[in-house]
Design a protein around this motif. Structure first.
Motif, PDB file in Angstrom:
ATOM      1  N   THR A  31       0.837  -1.201   0.000  1.00 25.01           N
ATOM      2  CA  THR A  31       0.000   0.000   0.000  1.00 25.01           C
ATOM      3  C   THR A  31       0.871   1.249   0.000  1.00 25.01           C
ATOM      4  N   LEU A  32       1.939   1.234   0.774  1.00 31.37           N
ATOM      5  CA  LEU A  32       2.895   2.332   0.771  1.00 31.37           C
ATOM      6  C   LEU A  32       3.523   2.503  -0.617  1.00 31.37           C
ATOM      7  N   THR A  33       3.824   1.384  -1.256  1.00 27.75           N
ATOM      8  CA  THR A  33       4.374   1.410  -2.615  1.00 27.75           C
ATOM      9  C   THR A  33       3.411   2.069  -3.587  1.00 27.75           C
ATOM     10  N   THR A  34       2.131   1.774  -3.438  1.00 25.58           N
ATOM     11  CA  THR A  34       1.124   2.379  -4.307  1.00 25.58           C
ATOM     12  C   THR A  34       1.160   3.897  -4.224  1.00 25.58           C
ATOM     13  N   GLY A  35       1.259   4.427  -3.016  1.00 23.39           N
ATOM     14  CA  GLY A  35       1.327   5.874  -2.852  1.00 23.39           C
ATOM     15  C   GLY A  35       2.540   6.468  -3.540  1.00 23.39           C
ATOM     16  N   LEU A  36       3.690   5.808  -3.414  1.00 26.87           N
ATOM     17  CA  LEU A  36       4.910   6.277  -4.061  1.00 26.87           C
ATOM     18  C   LEU A  36       4.771   6.293  -5.580  1.00 26.87           C
ATOM     19  N   GLY A 101       1.808 -18.010   0.356  1.00 23.86           N
ATOM     20  CA  GLY A 101       3.144 -17.435   0.453  1.00 23.86           C
ATOM     21  C   GLY A 101       3.863 -17.478  -0.882  1.00 23.86           C
ATOM     22  N   ARG A 102       3.749 -18.578  -1.603  1.00 26.15           N
ATOM     23  CA  ARG A 102       4.385 -18.681  -2.920  1.00 26.15           C
ATOM     24  C   ARG A 102       3.716 -17.747  -3.922  1.00 26.15           C
ATOM     25  N   LEU A 103       2.414 -17.629  -3.815  1.00 30.70           N
ATOM     26  CA  LEU A 103       1.692 -16.710  -4.697  1.00 30.70           C
ATOM     27  C   LEU A 103       2.216 -15.286  -4.527  1.00 30.70           C
ATOM     28  N   LEU A 104       2.310 -14.838  -3.288  1.00 29.04           N
ATOM     29  CA  LEU A 104       2.775 -13.478  -3.022  1.00 29.04           C
ATOM     30  C   LEU A 104       4.222 -13.303  -3.488  1.00 29.04           C
ATOM     31  N   HIS A 105       5.060 -14.274  -3.220  1.00 30.10           N
ATOM     32  CA  HIS A 105       6.466 -14.152  -3.600  1.00 30.10           C
ATOM     33  C   HIS A 105       6.624 -14.036  -5.113  1.00 30.10           C
ATOM     34  N   ARG A 106       5.941 -14.860  -5.859  1.00 26.83           N
ATOM     35  CA  ARG A 106       6.066 -14.819  -7.320  1.00 26.83           C
ATOM     36  C   ARG A 106       5.547 -13.493  -7.878  1.00 26.83           C
ATOM     37  N   ALA A 107       4.449 -13.013  -7.329  1.00 21.27           N
ATOM     38  CA  ALA A 107       3.917 -11.730  -7.786  1.00 21.27           C
ATOM     39  C   ALA A 107       4.887 -10.598  -7.457  1.00 21.27           C
ATOM     40  N   VAL A 109       8.175 -10.778  -7.110  1.00 23.09           N
ATOM     41  CA  VAL A 109       9.353 -10.848  -7.984  1.00 23.09           C
ATOM     42  C   VAL A 109       9.068 -10.120  -9.295  1.00 23.09           C
ATOM     43  N   LEU A 110       7.925 -10.422  -9.910  1.00 24.83           N
ATOM     44  CA  LEU A 110       7.570  -9.785 -11.175  1.00 24.83           C
ATOM     45  C   LEU A 110       7.362  -8.291 -11.002  1.00 24.83           C
ATOM     46  N   GLU A 111       6.653  -7.891  -9.953  1.00 19.64           N
ATOM     47  CA  GLU A 111       6.403  -6.466  -9.723  1.00 19.64           C
ATOM     48  C   GLU A 111       7.703  -5.709  -9.473  1.00 19.64           C
ATOM     49  N   THR A 112       8.589  -6.291  -8.702  1.00 17.07           N
ATOM     50  CA  THR A 112       9.872  -5.631  -8.410  1.00 17.07           C
ATOM     51  C   THR A 112      10.668  -5.408  -9.689  1.00 17.07           C
ATOM     52  N   LEU A 113      10.713  -6.403 -10.558  1.00 12.90           N
ATOM     53  CA  LEU A 113      11.435  -6.273 -11.822  1.00 12.90           C
ATOM     54  C   LEU A 113      10.852  -5.165 -12.690  1.00 12.90           C
ATOM     55  N   LEU A 114       9.538  -5.072 -12.731  1.00 12.54           N
ATOM     56  CA  LEU A 114       8.881  -4.054 -13.551  1.00 12.54           C
ATOM     57  C   LEU A 114       9.141  -2.648 -13.018  1.00 12.54           C
ATOM     58  N   VAL A 115       9.040  -2.488 -11.708  1.00 13.26           N
ATOM     59  CA  VAL A 115       9.278  -1.161 -11.115  1.00 13.26           C
ATOM     60  C   VAL A 115      10.748  -0.782 -11.235  1.00 13.26           C
ATOM     61  N   LEU A 221      11.691  -0.895  -1.582  1.00 13.72           N
ATOM     62  CA  LEU A 221      10.673  -1.431  -0.676  1.00 13.72           C
ATOM     63  C   LEU A 221      10.155  -2.769  -1.182  1.00 13.72           C
ATOM     64  N   LEU A 222       9.938  -2.861  -2.494  1.00 18.09           N
ATOM     65  CA  LEU A 222       9.462  -4.114  -3.077  1.00 18.09           C
ATOM     66  C   LEU A 222      10.517  -5.209  -2.966  1.00 18.09           C
ATOM     67  N   ALA A 223      11.787  -4.839  -3.140  1.00 17.54           N
ATOM     68  CA  ALA A 223      12.852  -5.834  -3.006  1.00 17.54           C
ATOM     69  C   ALA A 223      12.895  -6.395  -1.583  1.00 17.54           C
ATOM     70  N   ALA A 224      12.715  -5.498  -0.599  1.00 15.00           N
ATOM     71  CA  ALA A 224      12.688  -5.954   0.797  1.00 15.00           C
ATOM     72  C   ALA A 224      11.481  -6.862   1.050  1.00 15.00           C
ATOM     73  N   ALA A 225      10.337  -6.490   0.498  1.00 12.10           N
ATOM     74  CA  ALA A 225       9.131  -7.315   0.659  1.00 12.10           C
ATOM     75  C   ALA A 225       9.315  -8.665  -0.023  1.00 12.10           C
ATOM     76  N   THR A 226       9.968  -8.659  -1.174  1.00 10.44           N
ATOM     77  CA  THR A 226      10.223  -9.916  -1.891  1.00 10.44           C
ATOM     78  C   THR A 226      11.117 -10.832  -1.070  1.00 10.44           C
ATOM     79  N   ALA A 227      12.151 -10.256  -0.465  1.00 14.39           N
ATOM     80  CA  ALA A 227      13.047 -11.050   0.383  1.00 14.39           C
ATOM     81  C   ALA A 227      12.294 -11.634   1.570  1.00 14.39           C
TER      82      ALA A 227
END
Length: 242
Positions: A31-36, A101-107, A109-115, A221-227
């Motif tokens: 949600t914080l990412t969305t604001g940014l 957990g796997r669903l969130l992680h895969r999503a 990874v893709l979102e982090t790469l795009l951003v 932030l997304l990279a940290a969330a992905t980790a």
């Protein structure tokens, strides 16, 4: 402890045996990412959102009647990219539906790469003009579509990561003042505050720093969330079940 504070606390520091386990704080980070990201898109890419599709539909109407500062093609590009990202996110959700957990992680990874790709593009060329502008709209729209599809599949109550209309409605309509139970008010307030904080930081970065700074912060932030999400893929607790 007041109900609001207790709700807020259990959102930030959740019970791992709860139905949603460790997901709530990660959804707050999104949600914080969305604001940014929306601060960057609206202030830099010219009156277009990449996460808030309601805004783009309204902006399309403004553009059609010639209101200054609005672009029909930019709004439609954002909606199209978002829908495509949601399609990809939906496919990910179907493939990993048995483990949240796997669903969130895969999503993530893709979102982090795009951003991250959008951040690199914004640093290499003027993000507000020409093809670069539309490239950024597409990359960020795809990322936000993936995020929304994942959030929809995870279905953590009051943490949709982008839509606050129903969240704010729930704060008021379910309050004790309205005769309601006052439940989940703390979580809802945190959700609104996270998006507000992201937008505030993003706007400060655009107006007083470097225009691509919100995207760099979002990518970090997304990279940290992905980790963090990667550690959840091995969990077998009950919250992982769909």
């Amino acid at each position: 402890m007041p109900v609001v504070l207790r709700d807020a606390w259990t959102t930030v520091v959740p019970d791992l045996n709860d139905r949603h386990g460790p997901l709530p704080p990660l959804m707050l980070a999104l949600t914080l990412t969305t604001g940014l990201v929306d601060a960057f898109s609206y202030l830099t890419l010219g009156h277009v959102f990449v996460a808030n599709m309601t805004g783009n539909v309204v902006f399309s109407g403004f553009a059609l009647v010639g209101a200054p500062g609005f672009s029909l093609t930019a709004s439609l590009a954002a909606v199209g990219a978002f829908a495509t990202g949601a399609l990809f996110g939906g496919r990910l959700a179907q493939r990993a539906h048995a483990h949240r957990g796997r669903l969130l992680h895969r999503a993530l990874v893709l979102e982090t790469l795009l951003v991250a790709a959008a951040c690199a593009a914004a640093q290499m060329a003027d993000p507000s003009h020409g093809a670069v502008r539309y490239l950024l709209i597409v990359l960020l729209g795809l990322a936000m579509g993936v995020q929304n599809a994942a959030a929809r599949a995870l279905a953590v109550p009051d943490l949709t990561t982008t839509v606050l209309t129903l969240t704010i409605t729930g704060i008021a309509s379910d309050s004790r003042l309205a005769g309601g139970p006052g439940s989940r008010a703390g979580r809802r307030v945190l959700s609104a505050a996270a998006m507000f904080l992201g937008a505030l930081i993003g706007a400060l970065a655009v107006l007083h720093g470097h225009r691509s700074m919100p995207l760099l912060l979002a990518a970090l932030l997304l990279a940290a969330a992905t980790a963090a999400a990667s550690t959840l893929t091995r969990s077998d607790r009950s919250w992982t079940q769909p």
